[in-house]
Design an enzyme around this catalytic site. Structure first.
Site, mmCIF file in Angstrom:
data_model
loop_
_atom_site.group_PDB
_atom_site.id
_atom_site.type_symbol
_atom_site.label_atom_id
_atom_site.label_comp_id
_atom_site.label_asym_id
_atom_site.label_seq_id
_atom_site.Cartn_x
_atom_site.Cartn_y
_atom_site.Cartn_z
ATOM 1 N N VAL A 18 0.840 -1.211 0.000
ATOM 2 C CA VAL A 18 0.000 0.000 0.000
ATOM 3 C C VAL A 18 0.871 1.255 0.000
ATOM 4 C CG1 VAL A 18 -1.845 1.227 1.201
ATOM 5 C CG2 VAL A 18 -1.802 -1.275 1.235
ATOM 6 N N LYS A 108 -6.352 -1.736 10.489
ATOM 7 C CA LYS A 108 -7.634 -2.148 11.128
ATOM 8 C C LYS A 108 -7.433 -2.671 12.527
ATOM 9 C CE LYS A 108 -6.025 -5.179 8.154
ATOM 10 N NZ LYS A 108 -5.609 -5.008 6.783
ATOM 11 N N GLU A 132 -10.162 5.102 6.142
ATOM 12 C CA GLU A 132 -10.988 4.492 5.088
ATOM 13 C C GLU A 132 -10.385 3.184 4.572
ATOM 14 O OE1 GLU A 132 -14.109 5.548 3.718
ATOM 15 O OE2 GLU A 132 -13.819 3.465 3.114
ATOM 16 N N VAL A 135 -10.862 -0.801 6.085
ATOM 17 C CA VAL A 135 -11.962 -1.752 5.853
ATOM 18 C C VAL A 135 -12.304 -1.777 4.372
ATOM 19 C CG1 VAL A 135 -14.313 -2.384 6.496
ATOM 20 C CG2 VAL A 135 -12.893 -1.135 8.132
ATOM 21 N N GLY A 190 1.199 -15.326 -3.630
ATOM 22 C CA GLY A 190 1.292 -14.053 -2.917
ATOM 23 C C GLY A 190 -0.060 -13.485 -2.511
ATOM 24 N N GLU A 193 -0.755 -14.293 3.096
ATOM 25 C CA GLU A 193 0.494 -14.014 3.812
ATOM 26 C C GLU A 193 1.198 -15.333 4.145
ATOM 27 O OE1 GLU A 193 1.354 -10.914 4.749
ATOM 28 O OE2 GLU A 193 -0.483 -9.940 4.081
ATOM 29 N N ASP A 204 -8.814 -10.855 10.912
ATOM 30 C CA ASP A 204 -8.808 -9.657 10.064
ATOM 31 C C ASP A 204 -10.248 -9.179 9.823
ATOM 32 O OD1 ASP A 204 -7.356 -7.960 7.806
ATOM 33 O OD2 ASP A 204 -9.059 -8.932 6.846
ATOM 34 N N LYS A 208 -12.256 -5.660 11.127
ATOM 35 C CA LYS A 208 -12.995 -4.773 10.218
ATOM 36 C C LYS A 208 -14.448 -4.604 10.650
ATOM 37 C CE LYS A 208 -9.951 -5.961 6.350
ATOM 38 N NZ LYS A 208 -9.720 -6.943 5.274
ATOM 39 N N GLY A 305 -5.068 -4.810 -2.172
ATOM 40 C CA GLY A 305 -4.342 -4.472 -3.403
ATOM 41 C C GLY A 305 -3.770 -3.074 -3.326
HETATM 42 N N1 HSE Z 1 -5.622 -9.502 4.137
HETATM 43 C C1 HSE Z 1 -6.817 -8.778 3.812
HETATM 44 C C2 HSE Z 1 -7.716 -9.641 2.963
HETATM 45 C C3 HSE Z 1 -6.562 -7.515 3.066
HETATM 46 O O1 HSE Z 1 -7.352 -10.737 2.553
HETATM 47 O O2 HSE Z 1 -8.837 -9.188 2.714
HETATM 48 C C4 HSE Z 1 -6.109 -6.403 3.913
HETATM 49 O O3 HSE Z 1 -7.074 -6.067 4.868
#
Ligand code: HSE
Length: 431
Positions: A18, A108, A132, A135, A190, A193, A204, A208, A305
């Site tokens: 990012v 997040k 922004e 999420v 890729g 992770e 994650d 969010k 992305g």
């Molecule tokens: N790792 C997250 C996902 C993206 O796979 O949606 C970043 O929040």
């Protein structure tokens, strides 16, 4: 009168996907902001200075310590893209806010776990704290709840907030492949992770949805109250059987407000095949927002992305440049409502239960008798021989029933002699 544009000096900490995307965008479009003004990146910080990156950082001032970048007199706006709920990200954001610098972050975990205290710091300093990109990446869910929905009362938000899980579940179904196999490929490509725990464990998505709940309901974010189940236990067998019953399994994150309090959950859940959430395949994110006056809103788009997420960060920088300041969540930090969590055992949902049983007379009678004893009412029933399943799968769906009753029924069925493993419980999404 001078025609020189005001220059906004931005310090960027974290130069991964990012951060690099943001630097590239700002180098190409420094005057992108509608309010006017020019954005110049003056300083950067990251774990490694020498790592190969798609952008040239040699002309930018390097900071080993993100806190020093956050508080530098050369930083007008601090952008935190380090990640992680604590450690350097938190220290740098706190330092920036205390120094009276506006903060933009994609983090997040930080906002879900420390949002209320950071909001208090930002509001005390009179500076914005914007997230922004935290999420749904480039898909604007935060601004929608924070700004566009304030004329309504939102009662629920629900959706697909993790692209990695959505990709894995979609690939399992389309390729008829097992979870571990698809995860390994996603890591190779890729998409996932090298330590995929945050994604596949549901954490994650829980970060969010915790943020969205705070924005939707005006309560302090309370990550600790989220019920979290990931996709590690989702089997190909269940994906196939759910499809036979007219459903697709998705990792659904939801937040609901009721007179009892707030329920924030992440579970692999069944969505009817024709439902938009079931149709959001691959790595897409999707979200329903239910307002009392506006009704239902649906948004879908990329949740990760470089380009999309950097676009969301840039939009927040543009907001800072307008000079507008709003409460970080739906109310000033001191007036956020307490988050009263609903007791999960009182949750009522329709369920999918899959058993693996020995193929012998009387098994179905024993299962249905056990369900009747527990007070579970069956909606549909399917027995389908599946090759290599190691037994005969029986699948049933229930009418809406309290979670405590369902768990009791599962415990009893597990003890039946013909039942080969603990029955698998999946919720049917209330969407
Ligand atoms: N790792 C997250 C996902 C993206 O796979 O949606 C970043 O929040």
């Amino acid at each position: 009168m001078s025609t020189a544009q005001k220059q906004w000096k931005v310090g960027v900490a974290g130069l991964g996907t990012v951060g690099s995307g943001l630097l590239k965008f700002l180098a190409e479009r420094p005057d992108f902001a509608p309010a006017g003004g020019r954005v110049v990146v003056t300083g950067v910080s990251a774990r490694s200075r020498s790592r190969a990156r798609p952008v040239d950082i040699s002309a930018l001032t390097w900071f080993d310590d993100p806190v020093a970048l956050a508080t530098s007199p050369e930083t007008d706006v601090f952008v935190e893209l380090i990640g992680g709920s604590d450690g350097p990200a938190k220290a740098a954001v706190e330092a920036a806010l205390k120094a009276g610098k506006p903060v933009v972050t994609a983090n997040k975990a930080l906002i879900a776990e420390h949002g209320a205290e950071l909001a208090a710091l930002a509001e005390a300093a009179g500076v914005p704290l914007l997230f922004e990109a935290a999420v749904m990446g480039g898909t604007p869910a935060v601004k929608m709840l924070r700004e566009a929905m304030v004329g309504d009362d939102v009662d629920s938000v629900a959706g697909i907030l993790n692209g990695t899980c959505n990709f894995i579940l979609s690939e399992m179904e389309s390729g008829g492949r097992a979870f571990g196999d698809v995860l390994a490929e996603a890591q190779r490509l890729g998409y996932a992770e090298s330590d995929p725990t945050m994604d596949i464990g549901g954490f994650d998505a829980a970060h969010k949805i915790t943020i969205l709940a705070a924005l939707a309901f005006g309560c302090a974010p309370n990550y600790a109250a989220a019920e979290i189940e990931g996709i590690e236990q989702v089997e190909l067998l269940d994906i196939k059987l759910a499809k036979d019953l007219g459903y697709r399994i998705k990792l659904v994150a939801s937040a609901d407000r009721s007179p009892d309090g707030v329920a924030v959950r992440v579970h692999p859940s069944l969505a009817p095949l024709s439902h938009p959430l079931a149709q959001a395949g691959g790595a897409l994110n999707a979200l329903f927002i239910e307002g009392r006056r506006i009704g239902r809103i649906y948004i879908q788009g990329p949740g990760a992305g470089s380009g999309p997420t950097a676009a969301a960060v840039a939009a927040d920088i543009a907001d800072v440049m307008t000079g507008a300041i709003r409460p970080v969540f739906q109310a000033p930090a001191g007036k956020l409502k307490p988050f009263v969590a609903v007791d999960p055992s009182r949750r009522v949902s329709k369920a999918y239960i899959r058993l693996l049983v020995k193929d012998q007379p009387g098994v179905i009678a024993a299962v249905s008798e056990t369900l009747a004893e527990s007070g579970v009412s069956i909606d549909s029933f399917l027995q389908k021989p599946v090759e290599d399943a190691g037994g005969v799968p029986i699948v049933l769906t229930t009418h809406a029933i309290a979670e405590s009753v369902l768990i009791d029924a599962i415990n009893r069925m597990e003890k039946l002699p013909a039942v080969l493993e603990r029955p698998r419980l999946l919720r049917i999404a209330r969407i």
